[in-house]
Design a protein around this motif. Sequence first.
Motif, short mmCIF file in Angstrom:
data_model
loop_
_atom_site.label_atom_id
_atom_site.label_comp_id
_atom_site.label_asym_id
_atom_site.label_seq_id
_atom_site.Cartn_x
_atom_site.Cartn_y
_atom_site.Cartn_z
N GLN A 39 28.69 41.54 -0.17
CA GLN A 39 27.34 41.95 -0.56
C GLN A 39 26.28 41.24 0.28
OE1 GLN A 39 26.51 41.47 -4.71
NE2 GLN A 39 24.38 42.08 -4.51
N MET A 40 26.47 39.95 0.51
CA MET A 40 25.51 39.18 1.29
C MET A 40 25.43 39.71 2.72
SD MET A 40 25.38 35.10 2.01
CE MET A 40 25.11 34.74 0.28
N VAL A 41 26.58 39.97 3.31
CA VAL A 41 26.61 40.45 4.69
C VAL A 41 26.02 41.86 4.79
CG1 VAL A 41 28.20 41.15 6.53
CG2 VAL A 41 28.49 38.95 5.41
N LEU A 42 26.33 42.72 3.82
CA LEU A 42 25.77 44.08 3.84
C LEU A 42 24.26 44.05 3.65
CD1 LEU A 42 28.46 46.11 1.87
CD2 LEU A 42 27.94 46.24 4.31
N ALA A 43 23.77 43.17 2.79
CA ALA A 43 22.32 43.07 2.58
C ALA A 43 21.61 42.64 3.86
CB ALA A 43 22.02 42.09 1.45
N LYS A 44 22.21 41.69 4.57
CA LYS A 44 21.62 41.25 5.84
C LYS A 44 21.69 42.36 6.89
CE LYS A 44 22.48 36.31 5.29
NZ LYS A 44 23.22 35.15 5.81
N ALA A 45 22.81 43.09 6.89
CA ALA A 45 22.99 44.16 7.88
C ALA A 45 22.04 45.32 7.63
CB ALA A 45 24.43 44.65 7.86
N LEU A 46 21.73 45.59 6.38
CA LEU A 46 20.83 46.69 6.06
C LEU A 46 19.48 46.50 6.75
CD1 LEU A 46 20.05 49.23 4.50
CD2 LEU A 46 19.51 47.77 2.54
N ARG A 47 19.00 45.27 6.76
CA ARG A 47 17.70 44.99 7.38
C ARG A 47 17.73 45.21 8.89
NH1 ARG A 47 17.10 39.30 5.49
NH2 ARG A 47 18.80 39.62 4.05
N ARG A 48 18.91 45.07 9.51
CA ARG A 48 19.01 45.18 10.97
C ARG A 48 19.78 46.44 11.39
NH1 ARG A 48 18.22 41.81 14.49
NH2 ARG A 48 20.13 42.23 15.62
N LYS A 50 19.21 49.48 12.19
CA LYS A 50 18.73 50.24 13.36
C LYS A 50 19.18 49.59 14.67
CE LYS A 50 14.47 52.55 12.14
NZ LYS A 50 13.02 52.55 12.29
N HIS A 51 19.32 48.28 14.66
CA HIS A 51 19.61 47.53 15.89
C HIS A 51 21.09 47.26 16.10
CE1 HIS A 51 15.31 47.01 16.00
NE2 HIS A 51 15.35 46.51 14.78
N ILE A 52 21.92 47.66 15.15
CA ILE A 52 23.37 47.43 15.27
C ILE A 52 23.96 48.63 16.00
CG2 ILE A 52 25.54 47.11 14.04
CD1 ILE A 52 23.91 45.85 11.76
N HIS A 53 24.35 48.41 17.24
CA HIS A 53 24.90 49.47 18.07
C HIS A 53 26.37 49.19 18.33
CE1 HIS A 53 20.88 50.93 18.73
NE2 HIS A 53 20.50 49.72 19.11
N GLY A 54 27.06 50.21 18.79
CA GLY A 54 28.48 50.02 19.12
C GLY A 54 29.33 50.17 17.88
N SER A 55 29.94 49.09 17.47
CA SER A 55 30.85 49.12 16.33
C SER A 55 30.26 48.32 15.17
CB SER A 55 32.20 48.52 16.74
OG SER A 55 33.04 48.44 15.63
N PRO A 56 29.67 49.01 14.20
CA PRO A 56 29.09 48.29 13.07
C PRO A 56 30.14 47.54 12.25
CG PRO A 56 28.93 50.66 12.72
CD PRO A 56 29.45 50.45 14.10
N GLU A 57 31.36 48.06 12.20
CA GLU A 57 32.41 47.38 11.45
C GLU A 57 32.74 46.03 12.08
OE1 GLU A 57 36.89 48.16 9.73
OE2 GLU A 57 35.65 49.85 10.32
N ALA A 58 32.83 45.99 13.40
CA ALA A 58 33.09 44.72 14.09
C ALA A 58 31.94 43.75 13.86
CB ALA A 58 33.28 44.97 15.58
N TYR A 59 30.72 44.26 13.89
CA TYR A 59 29.54 43.42 13.63
C TYR A 59 29.63 42.81 12.23
CZ TYR A 59 24.65 42.22 12.78
OH TYR A 59 23.49 41.55 12.47
N LEU A 60 29.99 43.63 11.24
CA LEU A 60 30.05 43.14 9.85
C LEU A 60 31.20 42.15 9.66
CD1 LEU A 60 29.20 46.45 8.02
CD2 LEU A 60 27.78 44.40 8.15
N ARG A 61 32.33 42.40 10.31
CA ARG A 61 33.46 41.45 10.21
C ARG A 61 33.05 40.10 10.79
NH1 ARG A 61 38.51 43.78 9.14
NH2 ARG A 61 38.46 46.04 9.21
N LYS A 62 32.42 40.14 11.94
CA LYS A 62 31.98 38.89 12.56
C LYS A 62 30.98 38.18 11.66
CE LYS A 62 30.30 37.19 17.00
NZ LYS A 62 29.92 37.57 18.36
#
Length: 172
Positions: A39-48, A50-62
């Motif tokens: 939940q914490m990681v998804l909340a942070k990702a929601l704000r960004r 638009k700027h998450i390109h490529g593989s959002p799943e890899a970004y969230l795992r990292k």
Amino acid sequence: MDVETERDFVSFVEARSHVLFRTALTLTGDRHQAEDLLQMVLAKALRRWKHIHGSPEAYLRKAMYRQQVSWWRRAGHGRELSTDRIPDNRAVPDPTARLDLHLALQDSLRRLAPKHRAVLVLRYLEDVPDNEIAQLLGCKPATVRSQIARALSRLRTLCPDLDSLAVKEARR
């Protein structure tokens, strides 16, 4: 946030959250902590988003790996307690032996230090090379290898039945 970006984020979360939750659960060893982590990681990702390109799943795992590392470094990271209790070994094979081994392994994984659990997840569940693990966790590849060796050693101590399973699997 515009409607299209929000719709994109929601559809991604609906499609991939179960996979991300499995990773979070393996990292934390606790369902509630895994829910908090994701939940914490998804909340942070929601704000960004638009700027998450490529593989959002890899970004969230990292992001989950890094958040988990930051939790270790907090003063109260020692919430897990080790115990001297070793799972019972049965001399007579029974049909539930595999389930017993699974539960013993699950318990042993929970008793590992979070950093050990993280390197095992990254190496064996996610199949990430040592160099990438080192980069994710902010350490050297040699440190990753030594942490993996220590984690496996501790896991073998906590769950001695694993060695017998490995021998059986190798014979097949």
